[in-house]
Structure formats: structure tokens, C-alpha cells
Design an enzyme around this catalytic site. Sequence first.
Site, short mmCIF file in Angstrom:
data_model
loop_
_atom_site.label_atom_id
_atom_site.label_comp_id
_atom_site.label_asym_id
_atom_site.label_seq_id
_atom_site.Cartn_x
_atom_site.Cartn_y
_atom_site.Cartn_z
N GLU A 169 0.80 -1.23 0.00
CA GLU A 169 0.00 0.00 0.00
C GLU A 169 0.83 1.29 0.00
O GLU A 169 0.76 2.09 0.93
CB GLU A 169 -0.97 -0.04 1.19
N GLU A 276 -6.90 -9.82 -2.44
CA GLU A 276 -7.54 -9.84 -1.12
C GLU A 276 -9.06 -9.73 -1.26
O GLU A 276 -9.70 -8.96 -0.54
CB GLU A 276 -7.01 -8.70 -0.25
O1 9MR Z 1 -6.95 -9.47 7.69
C1 9MR Z 1 -5.80 -8.92 8.32
C2 9MR Z 1 -6.03 -8.92 9.81
O2 9MR Z 1 -6.10 -10.26 10.29
C3 9MR Z 1 -4.89 -8.18 10.49
O3 9MR Z 1 -5.16 -8.07 11.87
C4 9MR Z 1 -4.76 -6.79 9.90
C5 9MR Z 1 -3.60 -6.01 10.54
O4 9MR Z 1 -2.40 -6.68 10.35
O5 9MR Z 1 -4.54 -6.87 8.51
C6 9MR Z 1 -5.58 -7.51 7.82
O6 9MR Z 1 -5.22 -7.62 6.45
C7 9MR Z 1 -5.06 -6.42 5.71
C8 9MR Z 1 -3.91 -6.66 4.75
O7 9MR Z 1 -2.76 -6.99 5.45
C9 9MR Z 1 -3.68 -5.45 3.86
N1 9MR Z 1 -4.86 -5.05 3.20
C10 9MR Z 1 -6.05 -4.86 4.03
C11 9MR Z 1 -6.29 -6.13 4.86
C12 9MR Z 1 -7.56 -5.99 5.70
O8 9MR Z 1 -7.38 -4.99 6.63
#
Ligand code: 9MR
Length: 368
Positions: A169, A276
Site C-alpha cells: 500500500e 484480497e
Molecule cells: O486481515 C488482516 C487482519 O487479520 C490483520 O489483523 C490486519 C492487521 O495486520 O490486517 C488484515 O489484512 C489487511 C492486509 O494486510 C492489507 N490489506 C487490508 C487487509 C484488511 O485490513
Amino acid sequence: MTAARGTRLSRRSVLTSALALTACGRGATRASADPAQAAARRGPVPLLRDLAPFQIGTEIVSDDFGPGFDAVASTQFSQITSGYELKMEYILQPDGRLRFEGGDRIAAFCAANHQALHAHTLIWYIDNPPSFQKLEGDRKAFDAAYGRYIQAVAGRYAGQARAWDVVNEPINDDGETLRESIWTRNLGLEGHFIRAHEAAREADPHALLFVNEYGLESNPKKRAKFLNFVEAMLKRGVPIDGIGTQNHVNFELPPGQITAALRDAASLGLPVHLSEFDCSLQTDGPSLMARPDRLKAQNRLYREALEAFVALPEKQQYAFTIWGVRDKDSWLRTATWVKDHTDAPLLFDDDARPKETFWTLADVLRGR
Ligand code: 9MR
């Protein structure tokens, strides 16, 4: 571990807040209309990984391991993205030590089930670890520690990771600027990106290196900025092997946007990861749409996403990944900002039974 997850991500804005009724009422889910499809849904549950000619992925965290979860996660998918345990927030301890238990559990799960590991993510603007804060102002030391971290983490999973999301990102939602963070402050807006890709390449020469971004479908300005940025980096010789477009959407997203974004993402000629996917039933503001209509809109978006992916040139079809296995595993249930705990954004219900979204993907993969 689980309790801490998601606490820093109050990212309701990730979900698109398009016109509430745009997708309403157009086309029903096809299951009810077609007797052959209705019969297929009563038969044995197919395996998506057998139906798909490309990698079909899901995101997991090892806290969710257990019989019901494992049975689906190990059989339906040919690729796994680590949702948490390969992130710096998990790996890097305040005293600078690294912990790999979770990442190793995920890698072992992949190996046991003959699944590719998509490793996520080396560098993220969200992180601000104390062991790096201590080095701020000393560029040389900061740079060395940054390189060491990437070497240690990507090096550990070399031979196991098919790919890494290197910098997650990098673009701001304004669609004009690069995101600032402890990394950019110390190594430069572009510098930290270039350094991370070069270090990752060195640590694991065989892993494909991805740049992963969200909101590209709902924010065309951000999409243009993102693609310009990647193109500029490629021209400078930065090792980038693929593009990840996350697609955290909600049921209100107007049709056509996911397709347009995927097509644009493929325009650079690199492999594309629809990285995702989930489709929330929650809204930012009030919506008049009843749940059955939301579910229909959700199914249409699932169909659109996979059809758009299938339409990409074959050699660019890196993987199609759903962000989680059962609805109850989803970040859209567990994140701290969530008020509506009935969201059902994924392919499997809380008891790991396939939902209409699952059958929609199976239909698309069978050419229906
Ligand atoms: O789904 C992920 C969640 O379990 C984690 O707690 C969070 C923070 O690390 O991140 C979530 O995944 C994110 C991903 O890493 C980047 N894109 C957005 C996703 C949803 O927030």
C-alpha cells in the site's frame, strides 16, 4: 495474539462507498433460475483448486487452525496468503528480536497440503517499531537495519515463498502522493521502496516480488497514480514481478469497476494478483437495501471479479485470492471498528459450509 490484530486498522474507508442502490435489483442469482445449477449445488462439493487453471488462494492466520477450518483451507485452495504472521507487527519484537513461530506454522501448513505460499508483507507504512525509532536520524544505521530485517525474513522463507508482497500500500487515497511512514522519512519516498525490492531480491532470488494496493477499483485516480508509480520504478530497473490489487469491496460497488481496474492493472504486462477479495454486506451510511438483495449484489460482484480475472491473458493470471476462509474468520468481523457482527463477506459460513458465493465461483470456473 488475536486480540491485538486489527487494532490499528480502522479502515472502513477501504470499503467502497458508492451509490447505495446502483447494484440493486439487477439480475437475480442464477441458482434459483437454473435447475441444472440447483442440482449441482445438491451434489458433492467441488474443489476450487481442481477447477481453476491458476492458483486460487485464501488468507489465513494460524490462530484459526482447527478441524473445520483446516479441512476447507487445505483442500479448496492451492495457495495461501499469510494474513498476519509474516508482518513486521508480528515478527519484530520491541527489543529487536524476531519471532517466526507463526510464519513457520503457516509455511508448514502449505508444505503439508502442497500449497504455494504468498508471503505478506515485508514493509508496511502502518508499522512504526521501537527498534527502528531508536535509529531515526542515523540514516546509515537505519538503512542497515532495514536491509537486515528484509534479509532475515525473506531469507528464512526462501525456497518456501512463491512470492512476497514487498511494500504494501504505497499510495495515498488522494491519488496524488506516496504514503509517508517511518520508512519514507528515513530512506526516502521512493528510496525505501527501491531498497526493499532490491534487498528482497537479494534475500530470495526466486520469489516473485509484488507491489500490493487497495482501492484501485473504486478510486481511479489512485489507480492511475499507482500504475504510474510502478511503471516509473520498472523503468528505473527496480525488481518488480507482479501487481496485487486487493479488492476489498462491498455490495454497493457499481458493476464494471472491478473489471476496469483489473484490465488496467494488466496493462503493464506483469502478472496480476487479485489479492484480497472479499465483499462486505456492511455500509458506511444508511442503506435501504434488504439483506437478500445485498446477497444478490454480492454474488454478482464475486462473479464479476472472477470473470474479469479469467479474462486476463493467461500468463498474467498469477492468482485469485479470497481474504479469509469462513465468514467468522474475516477481518470484517474482527476489526475493532466493526459494529455489525453479522457480515458475511466470504465463501464459507461460520460452520465452514459453502455459500452461494462459493457456488458462483465454481460456476464461473466451469464456464457457466
Ligand atoms: O486481515 C488482516 C487482519 O487479520 C490483520 O489483523 C490486519 C492487521 O495486520 O490486517 C488484515 O489484512 C489487511 C492486509 O494486510 C492489507 N490489506 C487490508 C487487509 C484488511 O485490513
